[in-house]
Write a protein that holds these residues in place. Sequence first.
Motif, PDB file in Angstrom:
ATOM      1  N   GLY A  17      -7.722  54.266  -1.601  1.00 43.82           N
ATOM      2  CA  GLY A  17      -6.319  54.352  -1.241  1.00 43.82           C
ATOM      3  C   GLY A  17      -5.435  53.727  -2.299  1.00 43.82           C
ATOM      4  N   THR A  18      -4.129  53.774  -2.054  1.00 42.33           N
ATOM      5  CA  THR A  18      -3.147  53.329  -3.039  1.00 42.33           C
ATOM      6  C   THR A  18      -2.011  52.580  -2.368  1.00 42.33           C
ATOM      7  OG1 THR A  18      -3.624  55.329  -4.321  1.00 42.33           O
ATOM      8  CG2 THR A  18      -1.669  54.095  -4.951  1.00 42.33           C
ATOM      9  N   ALA A  19      -1.573  51.507  -3.007  1.00 41.26           N
ATOM     10  CA  ALA A  19      -0.366  50.796  -2.588  1.00 41.26           C
ATOM     11  C   ALA A  19       0.777  51.237  -3.497  1.00 41.26           C
ATOM     12  CB  ALA A  19      -0.564  49.288  -2.698  1.00 41.26           C
ATOM     13  N   VAL A  20       1.899  51.657  -2.929  1.00 44.37           N
ATOM     14  CA  VAL A  20       3.008  52.164  -3.726  1.00 44.37           C
ATOM     15  C   VAL A  20       4.225  51.266  -3.549  1.00 44.37           C
ATOM     16  CG1 VAL A  20       2.177  54.532  -3.687  1.00 44.37           C
ATOM     17  CG2 VAL A  20       3.735  53.762  -1.901  1.00 44.37           C
ATOM     18  N   PHE A  21       5.022  51.162  -4.606  1.00 46.28           N
ATOM     19  CA  PHE A  21       6.183  50.286  -4.623  1.00 46.28           C
ATOM     20  C   PHE A  21       7.467  51.092  -4.695  1.00 46.28           C
ATOM     21  CE2 PHE A  21       2.686  47.698  -5.813  1.00 46.28           C
ATOM     22  CZ  PHE A  21       2.999  46.395  -5.457  1.00 46.28           C
ATOM     23  N   SER A  22       8.534  50.498  -4.199  1.00 49.95           N
ATOM     24  CA  SER A  22       9.880  51.025  -4.385  1.00 49.95           C
ATOM     25  C   SER A  22      10.677  49.921  -5.059  1.00 49.95           C
ATOM     26  CB  SER A  22      10.518  51.403  -3.046  1.00 49.95           C
ATOM     27  OG  SER A  22      11.815  51.943  -3.250  1.00 49.95           O
ATOM     28  N   ARG A  23      11.035  50.150  -6.304  1.00 51.72           N
ATOM     29  CA  ARG A  23      11.591  49.095  -7.149  1.00 51.72           C
ATOM     30  C   ARG A  23      10.595  47.929  -7.205  1.00 51.72           C
ATOM     31  NH1 ARG A  23      16.383  51.025  -4.645  1.00 51.72           N
ATOM     32  NH2 ARG A  23      17.844  51.903  -6.185  1.00 51.72           N
ATOM     33  N   ASP A  24      10.985  46.758  -6.707  1.00 53.67           N
ATOM     34  CA  ASP A  24      10.120  45.591  -6.830  1.00 53.67           C
ATOM     35  C   ASP A  24       9.543  45.143  -5.493  1.00 53.67           C
ATOM     36  OD1 ASP A  24      12.476  44.736  -5.740  1.00 53.67           O
ATOM     37  OD2 ASP A  24      12.625  42.900  -6.938  1.00 53.67           O
ATOM     38  N   LYS A  25       9.367  46.070  -4.556  1.00 56.10           N
ATOM     39  CA  LYS A  25       8.796  45.728  -3.264  1.00 56.10           C
ATOM     40  C   LYS A  25       7.728  46.745  -2.861  1.00 56.10           C
ATOM     41  CE  LYS A  25      12.937  43.421  -1.441  1.00 56.10           C
ATOM     42  NZ  LYS A  25      12.322  42.077  -1.517  1.00 56.10           N
ATOM     43  N   LEU A  26       6.701  46.246  -2.209  1.00 56.05           N
ATOM     44  CA  LEU A  26       5.681  47.134  -1.661  1.00 56.05           C
ATOM     45  C   LEU A  26       6.312  48.020  -0.597  1.00 56.05           C
ATOM     46  CD1 LEU A  26       2.648  47.922  -1.333  1.00 56.05           C
ATOM     47  CD2 LEU A  26       2.525  46.129   0.418  1.00 56.05           C
ATOM     48  N   ALA A  27       6.163  49.353  -0.756  1.00 54.87           N
ATOM     49  CA  ALA A  27       6.778  50.297   0.181  1.00 54.87           C
ATOM     50  C   ALA A  27       5.807  50.773   1.244  1.00 54.87           C
ATOM     51  CB  ALA A  27       7.338  51.500  -0.587  1.00 54.87           C
ATOM     52  N   GLY A  28       4.522  50.882   0.908  1.00 56.81           N
ATOM     53  CA  GLY A  28       3.548  51.382   1.871  1.00 56.81           C
ATOM     54  C   GLY A  28       2.244  51.753   1.194  1.00 56.81           C
ATOM     55  N   TYR A  29       1.404  52.455   1.940  1.00 60.87           N
ATOM     56  CA  TYR A  29       0.066  52.791   1.458  1.00 60.87           C
ATOM     57  C   TYR A  29      -0.187  54.290   1.563  1.00 60.87           C
ATOM     58  CZ  TYR A  29      -0.710  47.768   2.012  1.00 60.87           C
ATOM     59  OH  TYR A  29      -0.617  46.404   1.928  1.00 60.87           O
ATOM     60  N   TRP A  83      -8.025  44.851 -14.293  1.00 62.59           N
ATOM     61  CA  TRP A  83      -7.588  45.717 -13.204  1.00 62.59           C
ATOM     62  C   TRP A  83      -6.641  44.944 -12.296  1.00 62.59           C
ATOM     63  CZ3 TRP A  83      -8.968  50.296 -14.629  1.00 62.59           C
ATOM     64  CH2 TRP A  83     -10.212  50.534 -15.213  1.00 62.59           C
ATOM     65  N   ILE A  84      -5.747  45.680 -11.639  1.00 61.58           N
ATOM     66  CA  ILE A  84      -4.825  45.045 -10.705  1.00 61.58           C
ATOM     67  C   ILE A  84      -4.944  45.746  -9.357  1.00 61.58           C
ATOM     68  CG2 ILE A  84      -2.798  46.472 -11.271  1.00 61.58           C
ATOM     69  CD1 ILE A  84      -1.216  43.754 -11.204  1.00 61.58           C
ATOM     70  N   PHE A  85      -4.939  44.970  -8.256  1.00 58.90           N
ATOM     71  CA  PHE A  85      -5.154  45.498  -6.915  1.00 58.90           C
ATOM     72  C   PHE A  85      -4.146  44.902  -5.945  1.00 58.90           C
ATOM     73  CE2 PHE A  85      -9.213  45.348  -9.094  1.00 58.90           C
ATOM     74  CZ  PHE A  85      -9.769  46.605  -8.853  1.00 58.90           C
ATOM     75  N   VAL A  86      -3.945  45.626  -4.841  1.00 57.30           N
ATOM     76  CA  VAL A  86      -3.171  45.112  -3.712  1.00 57.30           C
ATOM     77  C   VAL A  86      -4.078  45.146  -2.496  1.00 57.30           C
ATOM     78  CG1 VAL A  86      -1.205  45.535  -2.158  1.00 57.30           C
ATOM     79  CG2 VAL A  86      -0.935  45.843  -4.636  1.00 57.30           C
ATOM     80  N   THR A  87      -3.963  44.149  -1.640  1.00 54.69           N
ATOM     81  CA  THR A  87      -4.768  44.123  -0.425  1.00 54.69           C
ATOM     82  C   THR A  87      -3.905  43.904   0.800  1.00 54.69           C
ATOM     83  OG1 THR A  87      -6.602  43.031   0.715  1.00 54.69           O
ATOM     84  CG2 THR A  87      -5.235  41.638  -0.693  1.00 54.69           C
ATOM     85  N   GLY A  88      -4.296  44.529   1.904  1.00 61.19           N
ATOM     86  CA  GLY A  88      -3.575  44.374   3.155  1.00 61.19           C
ATOM     87  C   GLY A  88      -3.884  43.064   3.846  1.00 61.19           C
ATOM     88  N   THR A 100      -3.263  57.259   1.930  1.00 63.46           N
ATOM     89  CA  THR A 100      -4.652  57.510   2.298  1.00 63.46           C
ATOM     90  C   THR A 100      -5.376  58.124   1.104  1.00 63.46           C
ATOM     91  OG1 THR A 100      -4.149  59.724   3.100  1.00 63.46           O
ATOM     92  CG2 THR A 100      -3.968  57.912   4.687  1.00 63.46           C
ATOM     93  N   VAL A 101      -6.674  58.373   1.257  1.00 67.08           N
ATOM     94  CA  VAL A 101      -7.436  58.979   0.164  1.00 67.08           C
ATOM     95  C   VAL A 101      -6.930  60.381  -0.173  1.00 67.08           C
ATOM     96  CG1 VAL A 101      -9.713  59.847  -0.525  1.00 67.08           C
ATOM     97  CG2 VAL A 101      -9.498  57.578   0.516  1.00 67.08           C
ATOM     98  N   PRO A 102      -6.689  61.302   0.794  1.00 70.11           N
ATOM     99  CA  PRO A 102      -6.134  62.614   0.435  1.00 70.11           C
ATOM    100  C   PRO A 102      -4.767  62.502  -0.240  1.00 70.11           C
ATOM    101  CG  PRO A 102      -7.060  62.687   2.649  1.00 70.11           C
ATOM    102  CD  PRO A 102      -7.047  61.251   2.246  1.00 70.11           C
ATOM    103  N   GLU A 103      -3.918  61.588   0.239  1.00 67.08           N
ATOM    104  CA  GLU A 103      -2.611  61.390  -0.391  1.00 67.08           C
ATOM    105  C   GLU A 103      -2.762  60.820  -1.793  1.00 67.08           C
ATOM    106  OE1 GLU A 103      -0.410  60.506   3.898  1.00 67.08           O
ATOM    107  OE2 GLU A 103      -1.039  58.865   2.588  1.00 67.08           O
ATOM    108  N   THR A 104      -3.748  59.949  -1.971  1.00 67.72           N
ATOM    109  CA  THR A 104      -4.027  59.400  -3.309  1.00 67.72           C
ATOM    110  C   THR A 104      -4.460  60.492  -4.264  1.00 67.72           C
ATOM    111  OG1 THR A 104      -4.620  57.207  -2.464  1.00 67.72           O
ATOM    112  CG2 THR A 104      -5.547  57.848  -4.590  1.00 67.72           C
ATOM    113  N   LYS A 105      -5.306  61.429  -3.779  1.00 62.60           N
ATOM    114  CA  LYS A 105      -5.720  62.541  -4.648  1.00 62.60           C
ATOM    115  C   LYS A 105      -4.522  63.404  -5.022  1.00 62.60           C
ATOM    116  CE  LYS A 105     -10.602  62.917  -3.531  1.00 62.60           C
ATOM    117  NZ  LYS A 105     -11.731  63.796  -3.166  1.00 62.60           N
ATOM    118  N   GLY A 106      -3.578  63.577  -4.078  1.00 66.92           N
ATOM    119  CA  GLY A 106      -2.357  64.307  -4.404  1.00 66.92           C
ATOM    120  C   GLY A 106      -1.574  63.625  -5.503  1.00 66.92           C
ATOM    121  N   LEU A 107      -1.492  62.302  -5.442  1.00 65.89           N
ATOM    122  CA  LEU A 107      -0.839  61.529  -6.502  1.00 65.89           C
ATOM    123  C   LEU A 107      -1.522  61.744  -7.840  1.00 65.89           C
ATOM    124  CD1 LEU A 107       0.661  59.109  -7.888  1.00 65.89           C
ATOM    125  CD2 LEU A 107      -0.958  57.602  -6.707  1.00 65.89           C
TER     126      LEU A 107
END
Length: 400
Positions: free
Chosen positions: A228-240, A135-140, A242-249
Amino acid sequence: MILVRSLLAFLVIFLLISNAGCWDLREVEELNLELSTGFDYHEEEELITYTALTGRPSGMVGGEEAVPGIGPVTINQSTGKTLFEASKNFAARSPRRLFQSHIRNFIIGEEMAKNRISELADFIIREREHRMTPWIFVTGVTAGVILRAESEGEPTLSEEIDGIMETQLLLSTSPRITVKDFLISFNKPGEDAFAPVIKIREEEEPPEEDLFTDNPESETKRFIVIEGTAVFSRDKLAGYLTVPETKGLLWTRGEVIRANIIPVPPDGGQVSVQIIRGGAELNPEFKDDKLKIEVQIEAEGDIAASNIKKDITDTKVIRELEMSLANMIKQEVLLSVAKSQEYNSDFLSFGAAFRREDPDKWAKIKQDWREKHLPQVEVEVRVKAKLRRKGMISESLIVE
């Protein structure tokens, strides 16, 4: 002639037997098994910290047929200008050969995700002992902080993380992403990578009774949470997300498996729905100079619990619940779309859908897809929800 052939056959068999075995065989007792690995970047010093949780194989467990278990684990760190240097500095501190094929999860610190994710992807895939299944994770926070957390229900933190990821099938509060999944999204045209977020949860233990002090101090313990979820734009972390937004994804990607969703009927009651099946389809359209995409979602579920004062066998009531469920799913999807356009991050794979629809037109817009076109895409969400079963009872036990 027959004697010569017999001698040659004997010689071949002898050579095969004498050379049997693995040339790079290592006895398990001589290894130090790497179980979890974390990566942090310190921009001011331009240094990478490599943190690993390792364990030595213990004695045989369960009799002659059993496999070696893992003994007490340790956590150590090393630094370097590159990931390769940091990892070798770590290996050089171990009196035993470090074995990385047992790694269960990789933890990426926020600064590493923002600045050196391409280097990390190259490092993971290039090392021959790294598997594609962890598994792979990102942490704040930092990966080092995460790997020093305590485990609640498992012998090691690595096993704790594995167990929590398995329960995500029941909750869908974060995506389940392996190294292979991450690398595919990272390199796929018209798509951006994403990963689950791992956090720290602090709890204060009640102080034990102490006869020698009037003010006993409580102890703070740190445990992990994955949501929650960490999302990238190209090769950089773009943001996070929330749980409802993650379910939408997850709805948009057709990856919600058994999420608990609670639609709220007009009378203020609640009905818990266990999703048993979900699917999604993206229908892109190049319309004049505008880009449009229709997200079609189908969901089927069972009623798991109810506290409403209505007859849930009534088709009219069921239809109201289905409409409420469909609207809830739609709102979660729209939340994720809004974050995708805000972050200029195509974690919903809209670009890949347009590329499949018309490769020639996609070629004209792909260079500035995220910054110029993605925020302007017109998105329409259509949800069809169906409630199949209503449980072991039909009538509500709630008294009016």
